[in-house]
Design a protein around this motif. Structure first.
Motif, mmCIF file in Angstrom:
data_model
loop_
_atom_site.group_PDB
_atom_site.id
_atom_site.type_symbol
_atom_site.label_atom_id
_atom_site.label_comp_id
_atom_site.label_asym_id
_atom_site.label_seq_id
_atom_site.Cartn_x
_atom_site.Cartn_y
_atom_site.Cartn_z
ATOM 1 N N GLY A 9 -2.054 18.114 9.758
ATOM 2 C CA GLY A 9 -1.219 16.922 9.650
ATOM 3 C C GLY A 9 -1.427 16.187 8.349
ATOM 4 O O GLY A 9 -2.404 16.413 7.636
ATOM 5 N N THR A 10 -0.504 15.299 8.045
ATOM 6 C CA THR A 10 -0.573 14.492 6.833
ATOM 7 C C THR A 10 -0.905 13.045 7.179
ATOM 8 O O THR A 10 -0.482 12.530 8.215
ATOM 9 C CB THR A 10 0.755 14.533 6.054
ATOM 10 N N ALA A 11 -1.643 12.398 6.302
ATOM 11 C CA ALA A 11 -1.767 10.946 6.368
ATOM 12 C C ALA A 11 -0.522 10.337 5.730
ATOM 13 O O ALA A 11 0.252 11.014 5.054
ATOM 14 C CB ALA A 11 -3.027 10.490 5.638
ATOM 15 N N VAL A 12 -0.327 9.041 5.944
ATOM 16 C CA VAL A 12 0.763 8.305 5.313
ATOM 17 C C VAL A 12 0.165 7.061 4.666
ATOM 18 O O VAL A 12 -0.499 6.269 5.342
ATOM 19 C CB VAL A 12 1.846 7.897 6.327
ATOM 20 N N THR A 13 0.407 6.915 3.369
ATOM 21 C CA THR A 13 -0.073 5.747 2.644
ATOM 22 C C THR A 13 1.070 4.764 2.466
ATOM 23 O O THR A 13 2.120 5.109 1.910
ATOM 24 C CB THR A 13 -0.630 6.146 1.262
ATOM 25 N N ILE A 14 0.871 3.544 2.955
ATOM 26 C CA ILE A 14 1.875 2.476 2.857
ATOM 27 C C ILE A 14 1.312 1.452 1.872
ATOM 28 O O ILE A 14 0.329 0.773 2.158
ATOM 29 C CB ILE A 14 2.125 1.833 4.229
ATOM 30 N N GLN A 15 1.939 1.364 0.706
ATOM 31 C CA GLN A 15 1.318 0.643 -0.412
ATOM 32 C C GLN A 15 2.246 -0.442 -0.952
ATOM 33 O O GLN A 15 3.467 -0.279 -0.994
ATOM 34 C CB GLN A 15 0.990 1.638 -1.522
ATOM 35 N N ASN A 16 1.639 -1.536 -1.384
ATOM 36 C CA ASN A 16 2.383 -2.598 -2.049
ATOM 37 C C ASN A 16 3.067 -2.034 -3.293
ATOM 38 O O ASN A 16 2.437 -1.400 -4.128
ATOM 39 C CB ASN A 16 1.419 -3.727 -2.439
ATOM 40 N N MET A 17 4.382 -2.257 -3.402
ATOM 41 C CA MET A 17 5.134 -1.708 -4.527
ATOM 42 C C MET A 17 4.766 -2.398 -5.838
ATOM 43 O O MET A 17 4.574 -3.612 -5.887
ATOM 44 C CB MET A 17 6.645 -1.883 -4.303
ATOM 45 N N VAL A 18 4.681 -1.599 -6.894
ATOM 46 C CA VAL A 18 4.684 -2.104 -8.261
ATOM 47 C C VAL A 18 5.867 -1.432 -8.950
ATOM 48 O O VAL A 18 6.274 -0.326 -8.596
ATOM 49 C CB VAL A 18 3.358 -1.821 -8.991
ATOM 50 N N PHE A 19 6.412 -2.100 -9.970
ATOM 51 C CA PHE A 19 7.743 -1.739 -10.435
ATOM 52 C C PHE A 19 7.746 -1.286 -11.887
ATOM 53 O O PHE A 19 7.685 -2.098 -12.820
ATOM 54 C CB PHE A 19 8.695 -2.926 -10.239
ATOM 55 N N GLY A 20 7.856 0.013 -12.061
ATOM 56 C CA GLY A 20 8.009 0.553 -13.398
ATOM 57 C C GLY A 20 9.405 0.342 -13.947
ATOM 58 O O GLY A 20 9.640 0.539 -15.147
ATOM 59 N N ASN A 21 10.330 -0.064 -13.093
ATOM 60 C CA ASN A 21 11.713 -0.295 -13.508
ATOM 61 C C ASN A 21 12.005 -1.773 -13.731
ATOM 62 O O ASN A 21 13.144 -2.225 -13.594
ATOM 63 C CB ASN A 21 12.681 0.282 -12.469
#
Length: 380
Positions: A244-256
């Motif tokens: 199985g896979t883990a899922v990482t839920i991360q605060n977005m940072v914006f390269g755009n």
């Protein structure tokens, strides 16, 4: 306090990255390779956006049940509250909305085999909140159109060309060189067209509830574990023991976010020759998927060094710290938002046979490994 349903407690398999008092051990079998490395980078003081991790056991439970993980939403709520307090943002808030990325992460690296959804939390209300919070209307509409497309592709299996032809039409009509030149009003118009396409694909309006977006993205990542390409990759690479896979839920940072932002991937040494010199691919005003998807030409590495010399020196320092921590050449991903650098991933880098020999010799000379270990790596 965790939420328990039956004999399985989903809250016992959710972990925090960035909570220095409560970070888990960096065990890839438990938190996945991606999150394991985020934890290690956080511990050595590198700039990593805060995250929560759904452990591999949650994926196994989901695959066994075939439908959902009972109690996951309730268990996740307290960890989302921690991210919200840490970032002073709120999921779905109309003034300071929290936006999240959802990424896969098996115990062993499986690059490109499973799914990612960025900008979870964007909707008709929060797009205005992002404008209020950042003063950057172009960023807000760009994030919204990216979410609509990736959500439909990942969660509902939509073809990219359903959306790409709309973007290509505007680029051609306005005689632009690429999507990075699309202005705010055009991106808003594209969003409106995307919402119509989405409704046709999904059979109902695009989900405006960020909690629904998040839940469906999580389950889509779990499902991608059993996709044809992921199964084949595990068979070809001797990874069939992984479950199985883990899922990482991360605060977005914006390269755009504009001209002082962008996304990149890099190697701490040249992967072709092994030369002890950073090798970087970078795009200004882009999100990470632009760099790794092959949809845009990656051409801005020299400009990064010329236009942001202090940030480039920070990358060179991070290169040294990564190699000291891992005692090997690294392949890493990063985002720059408004001249601030964030590390999103690192892993042991693939390299040519020629580079492998050169790196092994240099690591011995630099006293990062001894000759016995270097020879074992070459035989492996």
């Amino acid at each position: 306090m965790s939420t328990k349903t039956g004999d399985f407690d989903p809250g016992a398999h959710i972990y925090r990255v960035g909570d220095t008092a409560n970070m888990p051990d960096a065990d890839p079998q438990q938190v996945g390779n991606k999150a394991s490395n985020l934890i290690r980078m956080t511990r050595i003081g590198l700039p990593v956006p805060v995250a929560i991790v759904l452990g591999t056991e949650l994926c196994r439970n989901y695959l066994e049940s075939g439908t959902r993980v009972p109690g996951l939403g309730e268990a996740l709520a307290q960890d989302l509250a921690w991210i919200q307090d840490y970032t002073d943002t709120r999921l779905g808030d109309w003034r300071r909305p929290l936006l999240l990325s959802v990424r896969s992460g098996a115990a062993a690296s499986m690059p490109g085999m499973m799914e990612t959804v960025l900008n979870i939390g964007m909707n008709d209300k929060t797009v205005r909140g992002v404008i209020r919070m950042t003063g950057n209307a172009r960023l807000a509409w760009d994030c919204y159109r990216r979410l609509i497309q990736s959500y439909c592709e990942v969660v509902h299996g939509a073809r990219p060309d359903n959306f790409d032809r709309v973007v290509d039409h505007y680029i051609e009509a306005q005689q632009l060189s690429g999507q990075e030149e699309l202005d705010t009003h055009t991106l808003e118009a594209i969003c409106n067209e995307f919402l119509g396409i989405s409704a046709a694909i999904i059979g109902k309006p695009f989900p405006q509830d960020p909690a629904e977006q998040l839940q469906q993205a999580i389950y889509a990542v779990f499902n991608s574990w059993m996709s044809d390409k992921a199964v084949k990759y595990r068979q070809l690479n001797g990874l069939e023991h992984l479950t199985g896979t883990a899922v990482t839920i991360q605060n977005m940072v914006f390269g755009n976010a504009g001209v002082t932002s962008g996304s990149g991937v890099g190697f701490t040494r040249d992967p072709a020759t092994g030369e002890n010199s950073m090798y970087i691919d970078f795009l200004f005003n882009a999100q990470g998927e632009d760099v790794v998807s092959g949809r845009r030409t990656v051409r801005d590495a020299v400009k990064l060094q010329d236009l942001m010399p202090a940030l480039y020196r920070q990358l060179e320092d991070i290169k040294e710290r990564l190699e000291k921590e891992y005692r090997d050449m690294q392949d890493f991903e990063f985002t720059v938002q408004d001249n601030h650098l964030y590390m999103l991933q690192t892993r042991i880098a693939k390299r040519t046979p020629l580079a492998a020999v050169q790196v092994a010799v240099d690591l011995v000379n630099e006293q990062l490994v001894d000759s016995t270990e270097a020879q074992e790596r070459l035989r492996g």
